[in-house]
Design a protein around this motif. Structure first.
Motif, PDB file in Angstrom:
ATOM      1  N   SER A   1     107.611  33.149-134.414  1.00 48.64           N
ATOM      2  CA  SER A   1     106.716  32.335-133.511  1.00 48.64           C
ATOM      3  C   SER A   1     105.366  33.686-133.349  1.00 48.64           C
ATOM      4  CB  SER A   1     106.821  31.527-132.786  1.00 48.64           C
ATOM      5  OG  SER A   1     107.433  31.652-132.013  1.00 48.64           O
ATOM      6  N   ALA A   2     104.192  33.440-132.834  1.00 47.20           N
ATOM      7  CA  ALA A   2     103.941  34.718-131.770  1.00 47.20           C
ATOM      8  C   ALA A   2     104.649  35.018-130.937  1.00 47.20           C
ATOM      9  CB  ALA A   2     102.646  34.361-131.740  1.00 47.20           C
ATOM     10  N   VAL A   3     105.078  33.777-129.949  1.00 46.03           N
ATOM     11  CA  VAL A   3     105.469  34.013-128.262  1.00 46.03           C
ATOM     12  C   VAL A   3     106.779  34.886-128.550  1.00 46.03           C
ATOM     13  CG1 VAL A   3     106.743  33.098-126.551  1.00 46.03           C
ATOM     14  CG2 VAL A   3     104.124  31.703-127.782  1.00 46.03           C
ATOM     15  N   GLU A   4     107.874  34.419-129.749  1.00 42.50           N
ATOM     16  CA  GLU A   4     109.148  34.759-130.046  1.00 42.50           C
ATOM     17  C   GLU A   4     108.801  36.458-130.239  1.00 42.50           C
ATOM     18  OE1 GLU A   4     112.232  30.884-131.444  1.00 42.50           O
ATOM     19  OE2 GLU A   4     110.403  32.171-133.055  1.00 42.50           O
ATOM     20  N   LEU A   5     107.919  36.952-130.920  1.00 45.27           N
ATOM     21  CA  LEU A   5     107.623  38.342-131.288  1.00 45.27           C
ATOM     22  C   LEU A   5     107.076  39.143-129.934  1.00 45.27           C
ATOM     23  CD1 LEU A   5     107.321  39.965-133.687  1.00 45.27           C
ATOM     24  CD2 LEU A   5     104.954  39.984-133.734  1.00 45.27           C
ATOM     25  N   LYS A   6     106.447  38.714-129.048  1.00 49.57           N
ATOM     26  CA  LYS A   6     105.607  39.285-128.086  1.00 49.57           C
ATOM     27  C   LYS A   6     106.937  38.938-127.018  1.00 49.57           C
ATOM     28  CE  LYS A   6     102.850  39.902-124.587  1.00 49.57           C
ATOM     29  NZ  LYS A   6     101.099  39.352-123.883  1.00 49.57           N
ATOM     30  N   TYR A   7     108.234  38.333-126.991  1.00 58.46           N
ATOM     31  CA  TYR A   7     109.128  38.632-126.140  1.00 58.46           C
ATOM     32  C   TYR A   7     110.212  39.732-126.962  1.00 58.46           C
ATOM     33  CZ  TYR A   7     113.298  37.166-123.873  1.00 58.46           C
ATOM     34  OH  TYR A   7     114.865  36.661-122.447  1.00 58.46           O
ATOM     35  N   PHE A   8     110.292  38.916-127.883  1.00 54.59           N
ATOM     36  CA  PHE A   8     111.287  40.480-128.498  1.00 54.59           C
ATOM     37  C   PHE A   8     110.956  41.893-128.471  1.00 54.59           C
ATOM     38  CE2 PHE A   8     111.783  42.571-133.320  1.00 54.59           C
ATOM     39  CZ  PHE A   8     113.439  42.885-132.708  1.00 54.59           C
ATOM     40  N   ILE A   9     109.253  42.426-128.713  1.00 56.13           N
ATOM     41  CA  ILE A   9     108.678  43.535-128.167  1.00 56.13           C
ATOM     42  C   ILE A   9     108.785  44.389-126.871  1.00 56.13           C
ATOM     43  CG2 ILE A   9     106.417  44.665-127.956  1.00 56.13           C
ATOM     44  CD1 ILE A   9     105.820  43.211-130.730  1.00 56.13           C
ATOM     45  N   ILE A  10     109.074  42.894-125.982  1.00 48.21           N
ATOM     46  CA  ILE A  10     109.177  43.109-124.761  1.00 48.21           C
ATOM     47  C   ILE A  10     110.006  43.198-124.415  1.00 48.21           C
ATOM     48  CG2 ILE A  10     108.986  41.724-122.040  1.00 48.21           C
ATOM     49  CD1 ILE A  10     106.373  40.357-122.989  1.00 48.21           C
ATOM     50  N   THR A  11     111.631  42.816-124.293  1.00 49.74           N
ATOM     51  CA  THR A  11     112.312  43.465-124.535  1.00 49.74           C
ATOM     52  C   THR A  11     112.926  44.431-125.113  1.00 49.74           C
ATOM     53  OG1 THR A  11     113.184  42.222-126.940  1.00 49.74           O
ATOM     54  CG2 THR A  11     113.898  41.242-124.815  1.00 49.74           C
ATOM     55  N   GLY A  12     112.313  44.709-126.700  1.00 49.89           N
ATOM     56  CA  GLY A  12     112.026  46.628-126.454  1.00 49.89           C
ATOM     57  C   GLY A  12     112.217  47.485-125.803  1.00 49.89           C
ATOM     58  N   LEU A  13     110.739  47.052-125.014  1.00 47.65           N
ATOM     59  CA  LEU A  13     110.531  47.752-124.074  1.00 47.65           C
ATOM     60  C   LEU A  13     110.835  47.888-122.705  1.00 47.65           C
ATOM     61  CD1 LEU A  13     107.230  46.842-124.920  1.00 47.65           C
ATOM     62  CD2 LEU A  13     107.156  49.414-124.187  1.00 47.65           C
ATOM     63  N   LYS A  14     111.670  47.210-122.849  1.00 48.90           N
ATOM     64  CA  LYS A  14     112.738  47.229-121.466  1.00 48.90           C
ATOM     65  C   LYS A  14     113.990  47.384-121.087  1.00 48.90           C
ATOM     66  CE  LYS A  14     114.500  43.653-117.782  1.00 48.90           C
ATOM     67  NZ  LYS A  14     114.196  42.643-117.498  1.00 48.90           N
ATOM     68  N   SER A  15     114.426  47.485-122.777  1.00 43.21           N
ATOM     69  CA  SER A  15     115.328  48.305-123.045  1.00 43.21           C
ATOM     70  C   SER A  15     115.015  49.711-123.154  1.00 43.21           C
ATOM     71  CB  SER A  15     116.300  47.830-124.262  1.00 43.21           C
ATOM     72  OG  SER A  15     115.676  48.131-124.873  1.00 43.21           O
ATOM     73  N   LEU A  16     114.172  50.213-123.704  1.00 40.08           N
ATOM     74  CA  LEU A  16     114.186  51.651-123.749  1.00 40.08           C
ATOM     75  C   LEU A  16     113.503  52.195-122.013  1.00 40.08           C
ATOM     76  CD1 LEU A  16     114.046  54.185-125.177  1.00 40.08           C
ATOM     77  CD2 LEU A  16     111.923  53.763-126.226  1.00 40.08           C
ATOM     78  N   TYR A  17     113.011  51.844-121.296  1.00 43.83           N
ATOM     79  CA  TYR A  17     112.106  51.771-120.503  1.00 43.83           C
ATOM     80  C   TYR A  17     111.536  51.748-119.363  1.00 43.83           C
ATOM     81  CZ  TYR A  17     109.600  54.681-123.739  1.00 43.83           C
ATOM     82  OH  TYR A  17     108.652  56.033-125.153  1.00 43.83           O
ATOM     83  N   GLY A  18     113.347  50.456-119.111  1.00 50.98           N
ATOM     84  CA  GLY A  18     113.358  49.523-118.416  1.00 50.98           C
ATOM     85  C   GLY A  18     112.242  48.761-117.635  1.00 50.98           C
ATOM     86  N   GLU A  19     112.180  48.565-115.825  1.00 52.66           N
ATOM     87  CA  GLU A  19     111.135  47.292-115.482  1.00 52.66           C
ATOM     88  C   GLU A  19     109.582  47.835-115.938  1.00 52.66           C
ATOM     89  OE1 GLU A  19     111.250  44.577-114.407  1.00 52.66           O
ATOM     90  OE2 GLU A  19     113.330  44.432-114.897  1.00 52.66           O
ATOM     91  N   VAL A  20     109.328  49.604-115.823  1.00 55.51           N
ATOM     92  CA  VAL A  20     108.175  50.007-116.214  1.00 55.51           C
ATOM     93  C   VAL A  20     107.347  49.944-117.469  1.00 55.51           C
ATOM     94  CG1 VAL A  20     107.042  52.109-116.416  1.00 55.51           C
ATOM     95  CG2 VAL A  20     108.677  51.580-114.358  1.00 55.51           C
TER      96      VAL A  20
END
Length: 146
Positions: free
Chosen positions: A41-60
């Protein structure tokens, strides 16, 4: 006889240079999954992208502000809006996301566009798209002229 003095006014030209005038970039992306039956879903997609951002750049990275403006669950294609200053972070995290639910996946960035903030632009989600964004709706490589 009266002489009328006319004042000649010099033309005034003003040069305006806008560097990086648009505050946003728009990305058209497609998620390619190993298991083609998996749907997000759109919500799952956004969460997936956020987890990718967090894994690469941390909390920032997790704090990068982006929006999913339009999402098609059938083709797994999304239109994302991100501040121009965060474009590189988002794009690099999308590139490095390699698995979803322990299955191989990849994001394909299909198109990137920038808009002029001086244009009076209203984006209506899931309905009419502004003419400035029409370039994102089609791929010129798929265009066949008769």
């Amino acid at each position: 006889m009266k002489q009328v003095e006319e004042k000649e006014e010099a033309s005034v030209y003003q040069r305006v240079v806008l560097k990086n005038a648009s505050p946003y970039h728009y990305l058209k992306v497609r998620l390619v999954l190993e298991d083609e039956s998996t749907r997000l879903s759109a919500v799952e997609l956004k969460y997936f992208i956020i987890t990718g951002l967090k894994s690469l750049y941390g909390e920032v990275g997790a704090a990068v502000n982006f929006d999913v403006l339009k999402y098609d669950e059938d083709t797994l294609t999304a239109l994302l809006r991100v501040y121009s200053r965060s474009l590189v972070k988002l794009w690099s995290s999308l590139t490095l996301l390699g698995s979803y639910q322990n299955k191989a996946c990849a994001f394909r960035v299909l198109q990137v566009s920038r808009l002029d903030p001086r244009s009076s632009l209203i984006i209506r989600i899931f309905s009419e798209v502004s003419p400035f964004l029409l370039a994102l709706t089609g791929n010129s490589r798929d265009l066949h002229l008769d």
